[in-house]
Each structure stands twice: as structure tokens, then as C-alpha cells.
Motif scaffolding. Structure first.
Motif, PDB file in Angstrom:
ATOM      1  N   ASP A 117       0.828  -1.212   0.000  1.00 16.59           N
ATOM      2  CA  ASP A 117       0.000   0.000   0.000  1.00 16.59           C
ATOM      3  C   ASP A 117       0.867   1.269   0.000  1.00 16.59           C
ATOM      4  OD1 ASP A 117      -2.656   1.315   0.184  1.00 16.59           O
ATOM      5  OD2 ASP A 117      -1.919   1.963   2.146  1.00 16.59           O
ATOM      6  N   PRO A 118       1.896   1.377   0.861  1.00 17.36           N
ATOM      7  CA  PRO A 118       2.774   2.559   0.788  1.00 17.36           C
ATOM      8  C   PRO A 118       3.518   2.669  -0.542  1.00 17.36           C
ATOM      9  CG  PRO A 118       3.058   1.423   2.885  1.00 17.36           C
ATOM     10  CD  PRO A 118       2.240   0.523   2.011  1.00 17.36           C
ATOM     11  N   GLU A 119       3.883   1.525  -1.128  1.00 16.57           N
ATOM     12  CA  GLU A 119       4.593   1.563  -2.408  1.00 16.57           C
ATOM     13  C   GLU A 119       3.699   2.113  -3.520  1.00 16.57           C
ATOM     14  OE1 GLU A 119       7.738  -2.106  -1.560  1.00 16.57           O
ATOM     15  OE2 GLU A 119       6.047  -2.421  -2.914  1.00 16.57           O
ATOM     16  N   ILE A 120       2.421   1.786  -3.470  1.00 13.24           N
ATOM     17  CA  ILE A 120       1.472   2.339  -4.448  1.00 13.24           C
ATOM     18  C   ILE A 120       1.442   3.860  -4.336  1.00 13.24           C
ATOM     19  CG2 ILE A 120      -0.986   2.564  -5.016  1.00 13.24           C
ATOM     20  CD1 ILE A 120      -1.274  -0.425  -4.309  1.00 13.24           C
ATOM     21  N   ARG A 121       1.376   4.366  -3.108  1.00 16.11           N
ATOM     22  CA  ARG A 121       1.336   5.818  -2.915  1.00 16.11           C
ATOM     23  C   ARG A 121       2.612   6.477  -3.430  1.00 16.11           C
ATOM     24  NH1 ARG A 121      -0.959   4.288   2.150  1.00 16.11           N
ATOM     25  NH2 ARG A 121       0.975   4.788   3.244  1.00 16.11           N
ATOM     26  N   LYS A 122       3.752   5.841  -3.198  1.00 18.13           N
ATOM     27  CA  LYS A 122       5.019   6.387  -3.696  1.00 18.13           C
ATOM     28  C   LYS A 122       5.009   6.488  -5.219  1.00 18.13           C
ATOM     29  CE  LYS A 122       8.077   4.612  -0.039  1.00 18.13           C
ATOM     30  NZ  LYS A 122       9.174   3.641   0.215  1.00 18.13           N
ATOM     31  N   MET A 123       4.605   5.423  -5.867  1.00 23.01           N
ATOM     32  CA  MET A 123       4.653   5.398  -7.334  1.00 23.01           C
ATOM     33  C   MET A 123       3.663   6.373  -7.946  1.00 23.01           C
ATOM     34  SD  MET A 123       5.439   1.356  -8.182  1.00 23.01           S
ATOM     35  CE  MET A 123       4.206   0.660  -7.054  1.00 23.01           C
ATOM     36  N   ARG A 124       2.523   6.558  -7.303  1.00 25.89           N
ATOM     37  CA  ARG A 124       1.577   7.573  -7.780  1.00 25.89           C
ATOM     38  C   ARG A 124       2.198   8.971  -7.676  1.00 25.89           C
ATOM     39  NH1 ARG A 124      -3.811   4.948  -5.002  1.00 25.89           N
ATOM     40  NH2 ARG A 124      -4.517   3.778  -6.834  1.00 25.89           N
ATOM     41  N   ALA A 125       2.920   9.214  -6.590  1.00 20.00           N
ATOM     42  CA  ALA A 125       3.587  10.510  -6.421  1.00 20.00           C
ATOM     43  C   ALA A 125       4.651  10.716  -7.483  1.00 20.00           C
ATOM     44  CB  ALA A 125       4.196  10.614  -5.022  1.00 20.00           C
ATOM     45  N   TRP A 126       5.395   9.659  -7.807  1.00 19.71           N
ATOM     46  CA  TRP A 126       6.410   9.788  -8.863  1.00 19.71           C
ATOM     47  C   TRP A 126       5.761  10.220 -10.168  1.00 19.71           C
ATOM     48  CZ3 TRP A 126       8.955   4.263  -8.408  1.00 19.71           C
ATOM     49  CH2 TRP A 126       9.556   4.142  -7.147  1.00 19.71           C
ATOM     50  N   LEU A 127       4.718   9.498 -10.569  1.00 22.97           N
ATOM     51  CA  LEU A 127       4.078   9.776 -11.853  1.00 22.97           C
ATOM     52  C   LEU A 127       3.519  11.189 -11.892  1.00 22.97           C
ATOM     53  CD1 LEU A 127       2.308   6.343 -12.439  1.00 22.97           C
ATOM     54  CD2 LEU A 127       4.233   7.267 -13.733  1.00 22.97           C
ATOM     55  N   LYS A 128       2.964  11.633 -10.790  1.00 22.50           N
ATOM     56  CA  LYS A 128       2.449  12.997 -10.724  1.00 22.50           C
ATOM     57  C   LYS A 128       3.590  13.999 -10.869  1.00 22.50           C
ATOM     58  CE  LYS A 128      -0.328  16.119  -7.869  1.00 22.50           C
ATOM     59  NZ  LYS A 128      -1.040  16.274  -6.573  1.00 22.50           N
ATOM     60  N   GLY A 129       4.680  13.756 -10.162  1.00 15.97           N
ATOM     61  CA  GLY A 129       5.831  14.647 -10.250  1.00 15.97           C
ATOM     62  C   GLY A 129       6.478  14.632 -11.620  1.00 15.97           C
ATOM     63  N   TRP A 130       6.423  13.492 -12.287  1.00 23.92           N
ATOM     64  CA  TRP A 130       7.007  13.379 -13.628  1.00 23.92           C
ATOM     65  C   TRP A 130       6.073  13.904 -14.712  1.00 23.92           C
ATOM     66  CZ3 TRP A 130       8.561   7.551 -12.789  1.00 23.92           C
ATOM     67  CH2 TRP A 130       9.682   7.488 -11.952  1.00 23.92           C
ATOM     68  N   GLY A 131       4.837  14.216 -14.332  1.00 26.23           N
ATOM     69  CA  GLY A 131       3.872  14.687 -15.323  1.00 26.23           C
ATOM     70  C   GLY A 131       3.382  13.581 -16.243  1.00 26.23           C
ATOM     71  N   ARG A 132       3.297  12.355 -15.706  1.00 27.94           N
ATOM     72  CA  ARG A 132       2.852  11.208 -16.501  1.00 27.94           C
ATOM     73  C   ARG A 132       1.549  10.645 -15.925  1.00 27.94           C
ATOM     74  NH1 ARG A 132       6.332  13.229 -18.959  1.00 27.94           N
ATOM     75  NH2 ARG A 132       8.075  12.269 -20.077  1.00 27.94           N
ATOM     76  N   PRO A 133       0.687  10.077 -16.774  1.00 31.98           N
ATOM     77  CA  PRO A 133      -0.568   9.516 -16.271  1.00 31.98           C
ATOM     78  C   PRO A 133      -0.322   8.258 -15.450  1.00 31.98           C
ATOM     79  CG  PRO A 133      -0.292   8.953 -18.587  1.00 31.98           C
ATOM     80  CD  PRO A 133       0.822   9.915 -18.247  1.00 31.98           C
ATOM     81  N   GLU A 134      -1.251   7.955 -14.552  1.00 32.93           N
ATOM     82  CA  GLU A 134      -1.105   6.758 -13.728  1.00 32.93           C
ATOM     83  C   GLU A 134      -1.249   5.495 -14.554  1.00 32.93           C
ATOM     84  OE1 GLU A 134      -3.548   4.658 -10.111  1.00 32.93           O
ATOM     85  OE2 GLU A 134      -3.096   6.794  -9.914  1.00 32.93           O
ATOM     86  N   SER A 135      -2.076   5.556 -15.561  1.00 28.87           N
ATOM     87  CA  SER A 135      -2.294   4.392 -16.404  1.00 28.87           C
ATOM     88  C   SER A 135      -2.035   4.748 -17.858  1.00 28.87           C
ATOM     89  CB  SER A 135      -3.736   3.875 -16.247  1.00 28.87           C
ATOM     90  OG  SER A 135      -3.976   2.826 -17.154  1.00 28.87           O
ATOM     91  N   ALA A 136      -1.297   3.873 -18.528  1.00 24.25           N
ATOM     92  CA  ALA A 136      -1.043   4.073 -19.954  1.00 24.25           C
ATOM     93  C   ALA A 136      -1.620   2.919 -20.760  1.00 24.25           C
ATOM     94  CB  ALA A 136       0.452   4.197 -20.209  1.00 24.25           C
ATOM     95  N   GLY A 137      -2.512   2.141 -20.130  1.00 23.60           N
ATOM     96  CA  GLY A 137      -3.186   1.048 -20.826  1.00 23.60           C
ATOM     97  C   GLY A 137      -2.322  -0.168 -21.064  1.00 23.60           C
ATOM     98  N   HIS A 138      -1.251  -0.346 -20.249  1.00 26.75           N
ATOM     99  CA  HIS A 138      -0.382  -1.510 -20.443  1.00 26.75           C
ATOM    100  C   HIS A 138      -1.157  -2.793 -20.176  1.00 26.75           C
ATOM    101  CE1 HIS A 138       3.015   1.125 -20.771  1.00 26.75           C
ATOM    102  NE2 HIS A 138       2.766   1.652 -19.600  1.00 26.75           N
ATOM    103  N   GLY A 139      -1.113  -3.686 -21.116  1.00 29.99           N
ATOM    104  CA  GLY A 139      -1.710  -4.999 -20.906  1.00 29.99           C
ATOM    105  C   GLY A 139      -3.201  -5.011 -21.117  1.00 29.99           C
ATOM    106  N   GLY A 140      -3.866  -3.840 -21.037  1.00 34.25           N
ATOM    107  CA  GLY A 140      -5.310  -3.778 -21.248  1.00 34.25           C
ATOM    108  C   GLY A 140      -6.063  -4.517 -20.160  1.00 34.25           C
ATOM    109  N   GLY A 141      -7.383  -4.391 -20.171  1.00 31.97           N
ATOM    110  CA  GLY A 141      -8.229  -5.127 -19.239  1.00 31.97           C
ATOM    111  C   GLY A 141      -7.873  -4.902 -17.799  1.00 31.97           C
TER     112      GLY A 141
END
Length: 222
Positions: A117-141
Motif C-alpha cells: 500500500d505505501p509503495e502504491i502511494r510512492k509510485m503515484r507521487a512519482w508519476l504525478k511529479g514526472w507529469g505522466r498519467p497513472e495508467s497508460a493502458g499496459h496490458g489492457g483489461g
């Protein structure tokens, strides 16, 4: 008369010196106010800069600082793929409530929840700081095409199990799930550029490899 004049001149000279000293101190104070950080002081300018820092953080600087340094597409993909991967692991852990029987399975469930759970929060913060979306549709579904991800039917089957049957199915599914996470983390260690993201990948490889070994021992005795 000469004595009076001498005293008067001396008095004026002292007053003039004091005035000059005051002006000099004022000038120095003015210089410190402009470059207080250079002198190590706490000028009004420095205080204003410090008070402005939270505003910069609020606009996303703090998020970027959570993963400082350069990043590349591999770092972005790692975060975008690992977030839904971790989320499903947490869904699996939640199913253990009221269904798991084995004490070691329950212990591993707690460890998974505390780590991921803390790792999810960290990675969301990275993507926000990098200006990237949380999901890019990898793998679909919803990410079910990624390595180790369970299908909706797999989740339903796990939810339908109880007691020792649940423990066995949970261990089997989580081993496969962790294997997928370890593979993604190894790819990040190889191809990523961001030191913080690579450090998290190291943690994933280490902790989830240990949990895979523990889950296999559980299966051996169930």
C-alpha cells in the motif's frame, strides 16, 4: 572663549562620528537584507523564500522531489504497471479476511498489505511529479495481461474457497503473482534510470522473492 570653542568642536566631531557609524551599520544591514543567505542570516527575504516553499510543493514540486533525478520511459512504465499489480495483490490479501486458516498465510497477508500500500502511494507521487498519467493502458483489461495477474475468474475462484483450500489456492496464486512482480522489478533495475525507482525495484525483488520461498514452504506442508 577659546576653551568653549574647543569643546564645541570636539562635541560636533563626536556626534559626526556616531552618525557616520550609524549610517555604516544601516548600509550593512541593508546589504544583509539583500543577500542574507550568503551571510547565513535570517533576513526577511530568506524568511519569505522559506514561507513560499510549501506553495511550490503544493504545485507538484514535492511529488517530483520524491523521486529526484533523471527518469526514462522504463521508470514510467515500471510505476504504471506495478501500481495495478500491487492493487490486485491487496485485493487478494483482503480476500484472506474470514477465509484464511493458516497462521503463516495470515502473517504473509499482513506483510503484503504493509509493504504494498505505501509503495502504491510512492509510485503515484512519482508519476504525478514526472507529469505522466497513472495508467497508460499496459496490458489492457485493467492490467490483467501483465505477468502474474489473475483473471476475474481466478479472483472469483479464490473468493469461493475457505480454510485450507483457500490457503492452498492463495499460496499458488500469490507465487505466480509475485513472480510477475519480480520480473518487472528486474527489468526496472536493468533498464530504469531513476535511482529512487531502481531502489524500490530492489526492494520488490528482495521482499517478494523471500515471500515466494515462504509460500512454497507453506504449500509443501498443506
Amino acid at each position: 572663549m577659546r576653551s568653549f570653542t574647543h569643546r564645541t568642536v570636539r562635541k560636533f566631531a563626536l556626534v559626526g562620528a556616531a552618525t557616520a557609524t550609524g549610517l555604516l551599520l544601516t548600509a550593512c544591514g541593508s546589504d544583509d537584507g539583500k543577500s542574507g543567505m550568503d551571510h547565513g542570516g535570517t533576513s526577511a527575504t530568506a524568511s519569505a523564500s522559506a514561507s513560499a516553499a510549501p506553495s511550490a510543493s503544493a504545485s507538484g514540486a514535492a511529488d517530483a522531489a520524491s523521486a529526484p533525478g533523471a527518469f526514462n520511459d522504463a521508470d514510467v512504465m515500471f510505476a504504471q504497471m506495478m501500481i495495478p499489480h500491487h492493487e490486485q495483490a491487496l485485493e487478494m490479501a483482503k480476500l484472506a479476511q474470514g477465509r484464511a486458516e493458516d497462521a503463516e498465510v495470515k502473517k504473509l497477508v499482513t506483510a503484503i498489505e504493509r509493504a504494498q500500500d505505501p509503495e502504491i502511494r510512492k509510485m503515484r507521487a512519482w508519476l504525478k511529479g514526472w507529469g505522466r498519467p497513472e495508467s497508460a493502458g499496459h496490458g489492457g483489461g485493467g492490467g490483467h495481461g501483465m505477468a502474474g495477474m489473475m483473471s476475474e475468474q481466478d479472483m472469483k475462484d479464490l473468493a469461493a474457497a475457505q480454510g485450507k483450500a483457500f490457503d492452498r489456492r492463495f499460496a499458488e496464486r500469490m507465487i505466480a503473482h509475485h513472480d510477475g512482480a519480480v520480473d518487472m522489478a528486474k527489468a526496472e533495475r536493468k533498464d530504469g534510470a531513476n535511482p529512487t525507482a531502481k531502489a524500490l525495484a530492489d526492494d520488490v525483488v528482495r521482499t517478494q522473492s523471500d515471500e515466494i520461498a515462504a509460500l512454497r514452504r507453506i504449500l509443501d506442508r498443506l
